[in-house]
Design a protein around this motif. Structure first.
Motif, PDB file in Angstrom:
ATOM      1  N   LEU C   4       0.862  -1.187   0.000  1.00  0.00           N
ATOM      2  CA  LEU C   4       0.000   0.000   0.000  1.00  0.00           C
ATOM      3  C   LEU C   4       0.897   1.235   0.000  1.00  0.00           C
ATOM      4  N   VAL C   5       0.727   2.085  -0.995  1.00  0.00           N
ATOM      5  CA  VAL C   5       1.548   3.285  -1.096  1.00  0.00           C
ATOM      6  C   VAL C   5       0.687   4.505  -0.809  1.00  0.00           C
ATOM      7  N   THR C   6       1.031   5.224   0.263  1.00  0.00           N
ATOM      8  CA  THR C   6       0.285   6.438   0.593  1.00  0.00           C
ATOM      9  C   THR C   6       1.215   7.624   0.391  1.00  0.00           C
ATOM     10  N   GLU C   7       0.973   8.396  -0.662  1.00  0.00           N
ATOM     11  CA  GLU C   7       1.865   9.494  -0.971  1.00  0.00           C
ATOM     12  C   GLU C   7       1.039  10.646  -1.487  1.00  0.00           C
ATOM     13  N   LYS C   8       1.260  11.821  -0.880  1.00  0.00           N
ATOM     14  CA  LYS C   8       0.370  12.901  -1.253  1.00  0.00           C
ATOM     15  C   LYS C   8       0.747  13.580  -2.564  1.00  0.00           C
ATOM     16  N   ASN C   9       1.975  13.415  -3.017  1.00  0.00           N
ATOM     17  CA  ASN C   9       2.380  14.046  -4.266  1.00  0.00           C
ATOM     18  C   ASN C   9       2.117  13.114  -5.449  1.00  0.00           C
ATOM     19  N   GLU C  10       1.397  13.628  -6.427  1.00  0.00           N
ATOM     20  CA  GLU C  10       0.942  12.767  -7.522  1.00  0.00           C
ATOM     21  C   GLU C  10       2.094  12.222  -8.347  1.00  0.00           C
ATOM     22  N   ILE C  11       3.106  13.072  -8.560  1.00  0.00           N
ATOM     23  CA  ILE C  11       4.209  12.651  -9.425  1.00  0.00           C
ATOM     24  C   ILE C  11       4.953  11.470  -8.794  1.00  0.00           C
ATOM     25  N   ILE C  12       5.224  11.601  -7.501  1.00  0.00           N
ATOM     26  CA  ILE C  12       5.946  10.516  -6.838  1.00  0.00           C
ATOM     27  C   ILE C  12       5.118   9.255  -6.826  1.00  0.00           C
ATOM     28  N   ARG C  13       3.815   9.435  -6.620  1.00  0.00           N
ATOM     29  CA  ARG C  13       2.928   8.286  -6.612  1.00  0.00           C
ATOM     30  C   ARG C  13       3.038   7.527  -7.923  1.00  0.00           C
ATOM     31  N   ASN C  14       2.969   8.273  -9.020  1.00  0.00           N
ATOM     32  CA  ASN C  14       3.055   7.638 -10.330  1.00  0.00           C
ATOM     33  C   ASN C  14       4.385   6.957 -10.542  1.00  0.00           C
ATOM     34  N   LEU C  15       5.425   7.661 -10.105  1.00  0.00           N
ATOM     35  CA  LEU C  15       6.766   7.108 -10.260  1.00  0.00           C
ATOM     36  C   LEU C  15       6.902   5.789  -9.513  1.00  0.00           C
ATOM     37  N   ILE C  16       6.417   5.787  -8.278  1.00  0.00           N
ATOM     38  CA  ILE C  16       6.506   4.566  -7.477  1.00  0.00           C
ATOM     39  C   ILE C  16       5.686   3.461  -8.124  1.00  0.00           C
ATOM     40  N   LEU C  17       4.531   3.838  -8.675  1.00  0.00           N
ATOM     41  CA  LEU C  17       3.700   2.846  -9.372  1.00  0.00           C
ATOM     42  C   LEU C  17       4.497   2.184 -10.479  1.00  0.00           C
ATOM     43  N   HIS C  18       5.165   3.019 -11.274  1.00  0.00           N
ATOM     44  CA  HIS C  18       5.967   2.470 -12.367  1.00  0.00           C
ATOM     45  C   HIS C  18       7.089   1.589 -11.845  1.00  0.00           C
ATOM     46  N   ILE C  19       7.807   2.111 -10.863  1.00  0.00           N
ATOM     47  CA  ILE C  19       8.974   1.374 -10.370  1.00  0.00           C
ATOM     48  C   ILE C  19       8.568   0.006  -9.842  1.00  0.00           C
ATOM     49  N   LEU C  20       7.538   0.004  -8.996  1.00  0.00           N
ATOM     50  CA  LEU C  20       7.243  -1.233  -8.285  1.00  0.00           C
ATOM     51  C   LEU C  20       6.459  -2.245  -9.103  1.00  0.00           C
ATOM     52  N   THR C  21       5.594  -1.779 -10.005  1.00  0.00           N
ATOM     53  CA  THR C  21       4.878  -2.769 -10.814  1.00  0.00           C
ATOM     54  C   THR C  21       5.853  -3.485 -11.732  1.00  0.00           C
ATOM     55  N   LYS C  22       6.892  -2.747 -12.153  1.00  0.00           N
ATOM     56  CA  LYS C  22       7.899  -3.411 -12.982  1.00  0.00           C
ATOM     57  C   LYS C  22       8.602  -4.521 -12.193  1.00  0.00           C
ATOM     58  N   GLU C  23       8.740  -4.315 -10.896  1.00  0.00           N
ATOM     59  CA  GLU C  23       9.392  -5.318 -10.061  1.00  0.00           C
ATOM     60  C   GLU C  23       8.464  -6.462  -9.683  1.00  0.00           C
ATOM     61  N   GLY C  24       7.205  -6.326 -10.060  1.00  0.00           N
ATOM     62  CA  GLY C  24       6.295  -7.442  -9.824  1.00  0.00           C
ATOM     63  C   GLY C  24       5.492  -7.356  -8.544  1.00  0.00           C
ATOM     64  N   TYR C  25       5.436  -6.170  -7.904  1.00  0.00           N
ATOM     65  CA  TYR C  25       4.645  -6.051  -6.688  1.00  0.00           C
ATOM     66  C   TYR C  25       3.203  -5.728  -7.040  1.00  0.00           C
ATOM     67  N   ASP C  26       2.326  -6.030  -6.106  1.00  0.00           N
ATOM     68  CA  ASP C  26       0.910  -5.784  -6.286  1.00  0.00           C
ATOM     69  C   ASP C  26       0.559  -4.515  -5.523  1.00  0.00           C
ATOM     70  N   LEU C  27       0.279  -3.424  -6.252  1.00  0.00           N
ATOM     71  CA  LEU C  27       0.182  -2.125  -5.579  1.00  0.00           C
ATOM     72  C   LEU C  27      -1.225  -1.615  -5.378  1.00  0.00           C
ATOM     73  N   LYS C  28      -1.419  -0.885  -4.271  1.00  0.00           N
ATOM     74  CA  LYS C  28      -2.637  -0.096  -4.099  1.00  0.00           C
ATOM     75  C   LYS C  28      -2.185   1.307  -3.740  1.00  0.00           C
ATOM     76  N   LEU C  29      -2.785   2.307  -4.366  1.00  0.00           N
ATOM     77  CA  LEU C  29      -2.341   3.685  -4.118  1.00  0.00           C
ATOM     78  C   LEU C  29      -3.349   4.467  -3.292  1.00  0.00           C
ATOM     79  N   ALA C  30      -2.829   5.239  -2.346  1.00  0.00           N
ATOM     80  CA  ALA C  30      -3.698   6.138  -1.579  1.00  0.00           C
ATOM     81  C   ALA C  30      -3.044   7.508  -1.555  1.00  0.00           C
ATOM     82  N   SER C  31      -3.864   8.555  -1.535  1.00  0.00           N
ATOM     83  CA  SER C  31      -3.272   9.890  -1.583  1.00  0.00           C
ATOM     84  C   SER C  31      -3.400  10.642  -0.269  1.00  0.00           C
ATOM     85  N   ASN C  32      -4.172  10.130   0.663  1.00  0.00           N
ATOM     86  CA  ASN C  32      -4.234  10.804   1.961  1.00  0.00           C
ATOM     87  C   ASN C  32      -4.535   9.788   3.056  1.00  0.00           C
ATOM     88  N   GLY C  33      -4.560  10.264   4.288  1.00  0.00           N
ATOM     89  CA  GLY C  33      -4.721   9.360   5.427  1.00  0.00           C
ATOM     90  C   GLY C  33      -6.031   8.615   5.423  1.00  0.00           C
TER      91      GLY C  33
END
Lengths: 484, 360, 132
Positions: C4-33
């Motif tokens: 679960l990735v909770t990151e308030k900045n959209e750019i970083i969120r997207n970047l992490i999405l790219h990085i980690l899905t390439k590594e084969g992780y199963d991601l869920k994104l959240a933008s606030n608490g």
């Protein structure tokens, strides 16, 4: 007796169409036009400068702000049982690396303290500190056993008769060099501390106070203390207040900020330099306008000790507060404000046109005296003069009517430009219609809202003059609208 | 009614009409302001997303292959169309704030291979402040080296924001010994932000040339420069600065004095002990006295003179926080915990402090 | 491996999405608490990456929520922030986080740290199978 009256009338008629009258009226008209133009220009410049600086510092922000000074947020809570938990949660999650939240439970008769203790797992702790400013006795100081709430300090004390006393108690305990004074029911913007500290750090002179724009939260949706949906207020009375706040903050305060002559930082949100506030003895318990009183005294102190200083205002809306929705509460609030103004002007008489006090003596005090204090009198007398002339002198009546209409249209112009400036700079309203709706309030204002304010001002001065007992009154909380 | 109208003073009428016009224009502006913003923002958002995708892919590629992605970007008119270029540069900047190392270098390469830095260098000569600032900011961020003389001129520019940014650039990019010379020729005090910023920039570059920062601890310099120098001296433990500090320690400015005392404590040299004890006798400010005591605690490790001095103080000083500081300093100097245990934990403080408000 | 990735900045969120899905992780994104809280209450994650300063629920509250909840106790917590003062670092480790990533960061750093954590998780799971 009648002769005196007739000679007075003749004299009055004599000056009516005399050159003196004409040229002075011309001067008034030009003066008003110039001041409308000047206010707009100054606040536009100030806002532009602010936005430009913001754009740049944002990119540098990251690591640098970790070394910025810490801030103590001090707030007093009296019978805030309904909203206290949400408010404290929202204040604790503010985006800043080094701050503490000092909540002063000002002798609440309801379960405010118990709720806090339960929710934040508080426990009473021994605290040895020094009383630099006097306040009502403290019963106990609580801190959280849960590490998630490490920066929360709750002070339980006897009621000292108002917000000023609570703040003084908080000042003794606060540990950082700057403190933020807020009302506990305000909803703050997530980046408030960053934005305000940014202003302080970028000034060449010592910045002793920073204020920001306040707005009405009455029709907004707030969840767990975070503003979800900025809604335009629906009730008429609140809409008038919203317009008034925008005009006063976006135009008024920004223009003053440009000139370094901000007369007042609202008690709803203000960042101050703790050292200076302690040096002047903290807040004044007996003042009904303790926020303005503090700024006056701080500025006076800096002028007296010849230290360069500045007081600034941030154009962005950082705080949403619940405005009075019923006439009764509004009237009480405004009477209190005008009494406070009268007190402050009386107390600081010595600065008037006194070169030792620089800007304060030549700009801030005279402005507040002539335009804030005396204007209700002028307007009131003007109505009587108008009515008199309607029956006795139609020509003069028309003249004065036109003068009044000119003044009203001046204020409407001011309101429109304020809303426009605010809209151009920060997009808080959904669309043009909504904005137009708020600006259109300006047309109704002189007939509905303004007379109420004039009445409150005059009654306030009268109360102060006759030394009526001071009452703060209870603000009945409606609480925030929750999203489903 | 007719002759009433004749009697209206014309200036009032003019004023009235003027205000009506202003109101109408105001209403019109308030209403139409939205329209162009809405039209453009959707297109802008789409392009921004495309750029985001491309940049993400570029960043995550193992071996960065220039040509293909750059070709795509060129096709999107990044070099030609001003609006698109602005959006692209903004997205590039946003990404570069959060990355470091090879990925950051990759972004810099993208910036350079699109030739965007050429326009920025040209912009440095522009008469428009905003353009100069934005260009300089980008060059700083992407670490593009510019001719030093040009930058010196900017360091003396009439606009203070440009001067500040040029100074930051100098500290960030150049390697010569004279990058600190703006300490000398700066015409106005540093804001607290500038102090933070310059401190960060200097200390974050381990390979940057180091100067003897004690050089600027001198009455002829403005207090913000002295303050920054004190921080740097403390950070780099420059003992050569001790003499200048000793000679300036008796200045009037309380905050500066406090900082100097604290710096002496950090530098921790025996020579300072006498200077500080001497200062203490003439010192009036309670916070400065506390600092002196703290610094003596660090310096006076197993030093009889200091220990004696502090013990004497305990007998005469009763102010809570001050007493606490003396005890802590004493425990440091004697290197024994027992003092703290005995005095503080037995709440002896409470017995000797009658006037201050306590929690019971 | 669910993250679960909770990151308030959209750019970083997207970047992490790219990085980690390439590594084969199963991601869920959240933008606030609030979103993070909802996700945490609904399902179990192996790792959670979060900011400290979030709207609605701060990172600190999320940590205490995870630690006090029987089902979620084993979730590994990684804090991603630009706000690491010495006091905060101490506080976070005392509260029991597993790793910290400071902004600005390199994608490789994130991949390595997460790789180590997922190794640890697999080991723990295998051990669990052994003992139960």
């Amino acid at each position: 007796m009648e002769e005196i009256l007739y000679t007075a009338l003749d004299y009055y008629k004599g000056i009516e169409f005399s050159d003196f009258y004409n040229s002075s009226m011309r001067a008034v008209a030009i003066g008003m036009f110039l001041s409308l133009f000047l206010t707009n220009l100054l606040s536009f410049l100030a806002i532009k400068k602010y936005l430009f600086k913001r754009k740049f510092s944002q990119s540098k922000k990251l690591a640098l702000m970790n070394h910025a000074p810490g801030i103590s947020i001090i707030t007093g809570a009296y019978n805030e049982s309904m909203t206290i938990i949400d408010n404290v949660h929202s204040l604790l999650s503010i985006n800043y690396h080094k701050f503490e939240l000092v909540v002063v439970n000002d002798g609440s008769s309801d379960d405010t303290l118990d709720k806090l203790i339960k929710e934040f797992k508080l426990e009473e702790t021994k605290y040895i500190f020094e009383t630099i400013v006097q306040s009502a006795p403290i019963k106990g100081i609580y801190r959280s056993t849960d590490m998630a709430y490490k920066n929360l300090v709750v002070i339980d004390k006897f009621n000292g008769g108002g917000k000023a006393d609570a703040l003084n108690a908080g000042l003794n305990i606060a540990k950082y060099d700057y403190f933020l004074n807020i009302d506990v029911d305000c909803v703050l913007d997530f980046d408030t501390l960053l934005i305000m500290m940014d202003v302080v750090l970028n000034e060449k002179k010592r910045c002793i106070g920073v204020g920001a724009t306040l707005r009405m939260s009455n029709s907004s949706f707030v969840n767990r203390g975070t503003m979800e949906n900025v809604g335009v207020p629906k009730k008429l009375l609140v809409r008038f207040q919203e317009l008034e706040y925008i005009r006063s903050f976006v135009l008024g305060k920004m223009a003053w900020s440009y000139l370094n002559a901000v007369p007042n930082i609202s008690g709803g949100l203000g960042l101050f330099d703790k050292e200076i506030v302690l040096k002047i003895g903290g807040y004044d318990k007996n003042s009904l306008g303790e926020d303005m009183d503090l700024v006056f005294r701080m500025v006076g102190y800096m002028q007296e000790t010849n230290q360069p200083y500045c007081v600034r205002s941030v154009p962005r809306t950082l705080c949403w507060t619940e405005g009075p929705e019923t006439l009764q509460i509004l009237v009480r609030q405004r009477i209190r404000w005008s009494r406070g103004l009268f007190q402050i002007l009386k107390k600081n008489k010595k600065v008037f046109l006194n070169p030792k006090y620089g800007r304060m003596g030549f700009i801030i005090f005279p402005y507040n005296l002539f335009f804030e204090f005396l204007s209700p009198f002028v307007e009131f007398i003007g109505i009587f003069v108008l009515i008199y002339n309607y029956f006795y002198d139609p020509v003069a009546f028309m003249n004065i009517l036109y003068l009044i209409i000119a003044v009203i249209s001046f204020y409407i112009g001011l309101s429109f430009s304020a809303v426009f400036l605010d809209r151009k700079v920060f997009n808080y309203y959904k669309n043009g219609f909504v904005t137009l709706g708020i600006s259109a309030m300006a047309i109704l204002e002189p007939f509905i809202y303004h007379p109420i304010i004039v009445y409150c001002s005059l009654k306030g001065y009268y109360d102060e003059l006759t030394g009526k007992k001071k009452k703060w009154g209870v603000m009945t909380r409606k609480g925030f609208n929750k999203t489903n | 009614m007719g002759n009433l109208l004749h009697n209206i003073p014309t200036y009032l009428l003019d004023f009235f009409l003027f205000n009506i016009i202003v109101i109408n224009i105001g209403m019109f502006l308030v209403f139409i302001y939205n329209i162009p913003v809405i039209i453009n923002s959707e297109k802008n958002n789409r392009i921004r997303n495309i750029f985001s995708e491309i940049l993400s892919e570029i960043i995550l590629l193992e071996n960065y292959e220039n040509t293909e992605k750059i070709k795509i970007l060129k096709k999107l008119k990044v070099q030609k169309n001003r609006r698109i270029r602005t959006i692209f540069i903004k997205v590039l900047k946003d990404y570069s704030i959060f990355l470091k190392g090879t990925e950051f270098a990759t972004l810099t390469d993208v910036y350079k291979s699109l030739g965007l830095h050429v326009k920025d260098i040209k912009d440095l000569d522009s008469i428009f402040t905003k353009r100069v600032l934005e260009a300089l900011d980008r060059l700083n961020r992407f670490k593009i080296v510019v001719n030093r003389t040009k930058l010196r001129k900017l360091q003396k520019h009439k606009n203070s924001d440009i001067r500040e940014l040029a100074n930051a650039y100098t500290l960030n990019i150049y390697d010569s010994d004279d990058i600190y010379d703006f300490f000398d020729f700066t015409t106005e005090p540093f804001t607290p932000w500038q102090q933070l910023e310059y401190f960060q920039l200097i200390t974050n570059r381990p390979l940057a040339p180091k100067a003897d920062f004690g050089k600027w601890i001198n009455p002829k310099y403005e207090s913000s420069i002295i303050s920054l120098s004190l921080d740097l001296v403390a950070y780099y433990h420059q003992e050569t600065a001790i003499e200048p500090i000793h000679s300036m320690i008796k200045i009037d400015h309380t905050k500066m004095r406090r900082k100097m005392i604290r710096t002496l404590g950090i530098l921790n040299q025996k020579q300072s002990i006498d200077v500080l004890m001497d200062l203490y006798l003439k010192e009036n400010d309670i916070k400065c006295k506390t600092e002196i005591v703290k610094s003596l605690g660090y310096m006076g490790y197993k030093n009889e003179k200091v220990i004696h001095f502090l013990e004497e103080l305990l007998k005469t000083e009763f102010h809570t926080n001050f007493r606490k500081a003396i005890l802590i300093a004493l425990s440091r100097a004697t290197a024994s915990e027992s003092i703290l245990e005995n005095k503080i934990y037995r709440y002896e403080l409470e017995k000797t402090v009658p006037d201050e408000q306590k929690i019971l | 491996m669910k993250i679960l990735v909770t990151e308030k900045n959209e750019i970083i969120r997207n970047l992490i999405l790219h990085i980690l899905t390439k590594e084969g992780y199963d991601l869920k994104l959240a933008s606030n608490g609030k979103e993070a809280f909802t996700f945490l209450s609904e399902e179990k994650f192996d790792i959670i990456i979060s900011n400290i300063h979030l709207q609605y629920y701060s990172g600190f509250e999320l940590i205490t929520f995870i630690k006090s909840n029987e089902h979620l106790k084993d979730t590994k917590i990684v804090i991603l922030s630009d706000n690491f003062t010495p006091e905060n670092i101490l506080r976070l480790y005392k509260m029991g986080i597993d790793d910290m990533i400071e902004k600005p960061f390199t994608p490789m750093e994130m991949i390595c740290r997460l790789g180590k954590l997922s190794e640890l998780i697999t080991k723990e799971k295998n051990l669990g199978k052994f003992t139960s």
